[in-house]
Design a protein around this motif. Structure first.
Motif, PDB file in Angstrom:
ATOM      1  N   ASP A  69       0.834  -1.208   0.000  1.00  0.00           N
ATOM      2  CA  ASP A  69       0.000   0.000   0.000  1.00  0.00           C
ATOM      3  C   ASP A  69       0.864   1.251   0.000  1.00  0.00           C
ATOM      4  OD1 ASP A  69      -2.700   1.403   0.509  1.00  0.00           O
ATOM      5  OD2 ASP A  69      -1.423   2.135   2.148  1.00  0.00           O
ATOM      6  N   ALA A  70       1.900   1.244   0.817  1.00  0.00           N
ATOM      7  CA  ALA A  70       2.781   2.409   0.905  1.00  0.00           C
ATOM      8  C   ALA A  70       3.494   2.666  -0.424  1.00  0.00           C
ATOM      9  CB  ALA A  70       3.790   2.213   2.029  1.00  0.00           C
ATOM     10  N   LEU A  71       3.906   1.611  -1.077  1.00  0.00           N
ATOM     11  CA  LEU A  71       4.561   1.764  -2.375  1.00  0.00           C
ATOM     12  C   LEU A  71       3.596   2.310  -3.419  1.00  0.00           C
ATOM     13  CD1 LEU A  71       6.605  -1.538  -2.499  1.00  0.00           C
ATOM     14  CD2 LEU A  71       7.496   0.782  -2.274  1.00  0.00           C
ATOM     15  N   GLU A  72       2.429   1.755  -3.424  1.00  0.00           N
ATOM     16  CA  GLU A  72       1.429   2.160  -4.408  1.00  0.00           C
ATOM     17  C   GLU A  72       1.021   3.623  -4.248  1.00  0.00           C
ATOM     18  OE1 GLU A  72      -1.104   2.148  -7.563  1.00  0.00           O
ATOM     19  OE2 GLU A  72       0.306   0.572  -7.022  1.00  0.00           O
ATOM     20  N   HIS A  73       0.970   4.088  -3.018  1.00  0.00           N
ATOM     21  CA  HIS A  73       0.477   5.441  -2.748  1.00  0.00           C
ATOM     22  C   HIS A  73       1.586   6.414  -2.359  1.00  0.00           C
ATOM     23  CE1 HIS A  73      -3.132   2.869  -2.393  1.00  0.00           C
ATOM     24  NE2 HIS A  73      -3.605   3.835  -3.174  1.00  0.00           N
ATOM     25  N   GLU A  74       2.802   6.116  -2.774  1.00  0.00           N
ATOM     26  CA  GLU A  74       3.945   7.017  -2.623  1.00  0.00           C
ATOM     27  C   GLU A  74       4.171   7.482  -1.185  1.00  0.00           C
ATOM     28  OE1 GLU A  74       4.188  10.013  -5.669  1.00  0.00           O
ATOM     29  OE2 GLU A  74       3.042   8.746  -7.040  1.00  0.00           O
ATOM     30  N   CYS A  75       3.955   6.579  -0.256  1.00  0.00           N
ATOM     31  CA  CYS A  75       4.212   6.857   1.162  1.00  0.00           C
ATOM     32  C   CYS A  75       3.375   8.039   1.660  1.00  0.00           C
ATOM     33  CB  CYS A  75       5.698   7.102   1.394  1.00  0.00           C
ATOM     34  SG  CYS A  75       6.265   6.725   3.070  1.00  0.00           S
ATOM     35  N   ASP A 111       8.260  -5.843 -11.743  1.00  0.00           N
ATOM     36  CA  ASP A 111       8.098  -5.254 -13.069  1.00  0.00           C
ATOM     37  C   ASP A 111       8.791  -3.902 -13.207  1.00  0.00           C
ATOM     38  OD1 ASP A 111       6.515  -7.435 -13.929  1.00  0.00           O
ATOM     39  OD2 ASP A 111       4.753  -6.536 -12.981  1.00  0.00           O
ATOM     40  N   ASN A 112       9.591  -3.547 -12.209  1.00  0.00           N
ATOM     41  CA  ASN A 112      10.349  -2.285 -12.201  1.00  0.00           C
ATOM     42  C   ASN A 112       9.475  -1.043 -12.311  1.00  0.00           C
ATOM     43  OD1 ASN A 112      12.946  -3.418 -11.871  1.00  0.00           O
ATOM     44  ND2 ASN A 112      13.015  -3.885 -14.050  1.00  0.00           N
ATOM     45  N   ILE A 113       8.270  -1.127 -11.870  1.00  0.00           N
ATOM     46  CA  ILE A 113       7.370   0.024 -11.899  1.00  0.00           C
ATOM     47  C   ILE A 113       7.886   1.126 -10.978  1.00  0.00           C
ATOM     48  CG2 ILE A 113       5.053   0.829 -11.294  1.00  0.00           C
ATOM     49  CD1 ILE A 113       4.098  -2.047 -12.103  1.00  0.00           C
ATOM     50  N   TYR A 114       8.209   0.754  -9.749  1.00  0.00           N
ATOM     51  CA  TYR A 114       8.658   1.753  -8.776  1.00  0.00           C
ATOM     52  C   TYR A 114      10.087   2.202  -9.055  1.00  0.00           C
ATOM     53  CZ  TYR A 114       4.489  -0.032  -6.562  1.00  0.00           C
ATOM     54  OH  TYR A 114       3.198  -0.430  -6.332  1.00  0.00           O
ATOM     55  N   GLN A 115      10.900   1.304  -9.565  1.00  0.00           N
ATOM     56  CA  GLN A 115      12.270   1.695  -9.908  1.00  0.00           C
ATOM     57  C   GLN A 115      12.244   2.787 -10.968  1.00  0.00           C
ATOM     58  OE1 GLN A 115      15.648  -0.270  -9.556  1.00  0.00           O
ATOM     59  NE2 GLN A 115      14.868  -2.269  -8.974  1.00  0.00           N
ATOM     60  N   GLU A 116      11.369   2.660 -11.939  1.00  0.00           N
ATOM     61  CA  GLU A 116      11.250   3.685 -12.976  1.00  0.00           C
ATOM     62  C   GLU A 116      10.648   4.965 -12.420  1.00  0.00           C
ATOM     63  OE1 GLU A 116      12.429   3.844 -16.110  1.00  0.00           O
ATOM     64  OE2 GLU A 116      13.449   1.995 -15.541  1.00  0.00           O
ATOM     65  N   ARG A 117       9.618   4.804 -11.606  1.00  0.00           N
ATOM     66  CA  ARG A 117       8.929   5.973 -11.052  1.00  0.00           C
ATOM     67  C   ARG A 117       9.867   6.811 -10.171  1.00  0.00           C
ATOM     68  NH1 ARG A 117       3.627   4.894  -7.592  1.00  0.00           N
ATOM     69  NH2 ARG A 117       2.982   3.998  -9.579  1.00  0.00           N
ATOM     70  N   TYR A 118      10.753   6.148  -9.450  1.00  0.00           N
ATOM     71  CA  TYR A 118      11.622   6.843  -8.502  1.00  0.00           C
ATOM     72  C   TYR A 118      13.094   6.822  -8.901  1.00  0.00           C
ATOM     73  CZ  TYR A 118       7.306   6.242  -5.993  1.00  0.00           C
ATOM     74  OH  TYR A 118       5.975   6.256  -5.653  1.00  0.00           O
ATOM     75  N   LYS A 119      13.349   6.648 -10.184  1.00  0.00           N
ATOM     76  CA  LYS A 119      14.727   6.557 -10.674  1.00  0.00           C
ATOM     77  C   LYS A 119      15.585   7.745 -10.235  1.00  0.00           C
ATOM     78  CE  LYS A 119      17.404   5.873 -14.929  1.00  0.00           C
ATOM     79  NZ  LYS A 119      18.582   6.389 -14.314  1.00  0.00           N
TER      80      LYS A 119
END
Length: 129
Positions: A69-75, A111-119
């Motif tokens: 949940d925290a990852l999905e909603h950017e903390c 799927d590297n979704i968060y890695q891309e979002r927070y690169k």
């Protein structure tokens, strides 16, 4: 991905429990994150919990349940202390324990979704141990 680990290990210490409204609980905000990161035994126990490879303490279990949940909603429900602790954890893992960073990333961001979002955020902590 910075946020992924930020949250993951902030909750390592903070052990987030969701409140129905504004923020995750601050019940564990007093825990010293640096102490956990400096202890191979404690760090290993939390990582194994998060990866499903070992037993979880109550706070580790809460972290494991709340992390998606925290990852999905950017903390967005994180307290200021949790966000600060997250920065400390990410900086440590990226620079000193990339092996653990990779394992946790694979588990929580296959799927590297968060890695891309927070690169940009991840890149900004590299080399700043």
């Amino acid at each position: 991905m910075k946020l992924v680990l930020c949250i993951a290990f902030t909750y390592l210490v903070v052990a987030v429990w969701c409140k129905p409204s504004s923020t995750y609980t601050d019940k564990w905000d007093h825990i010293n994150v640096e102490e956990i990161l400096e202890s191979q035994r404690l760090l290993k126990a939390y990582v194994h919990c998060l990866l499903g490879k070992g037993l979880c303490t109550p706070d580790g279990k809460a972290l494991k349940e709340t992390l998606p949940d925290a990852l999905e909603h950017e903390c967005s429900k994180c307290t200021a202390k949790q966000k600060s602790s997250s920065d400390t954890v990410i900086r440590f893992l990226v620079n000193k324990r990339p092996d653990l960073w990779k394992e946790l990333s694979h588990k929580y961001d296959p799927d590297n979704i968060y890695q891309e979002r927070y690169k940009d955020k991840i890149d900004s902590v590299k080399g700043s141990a």
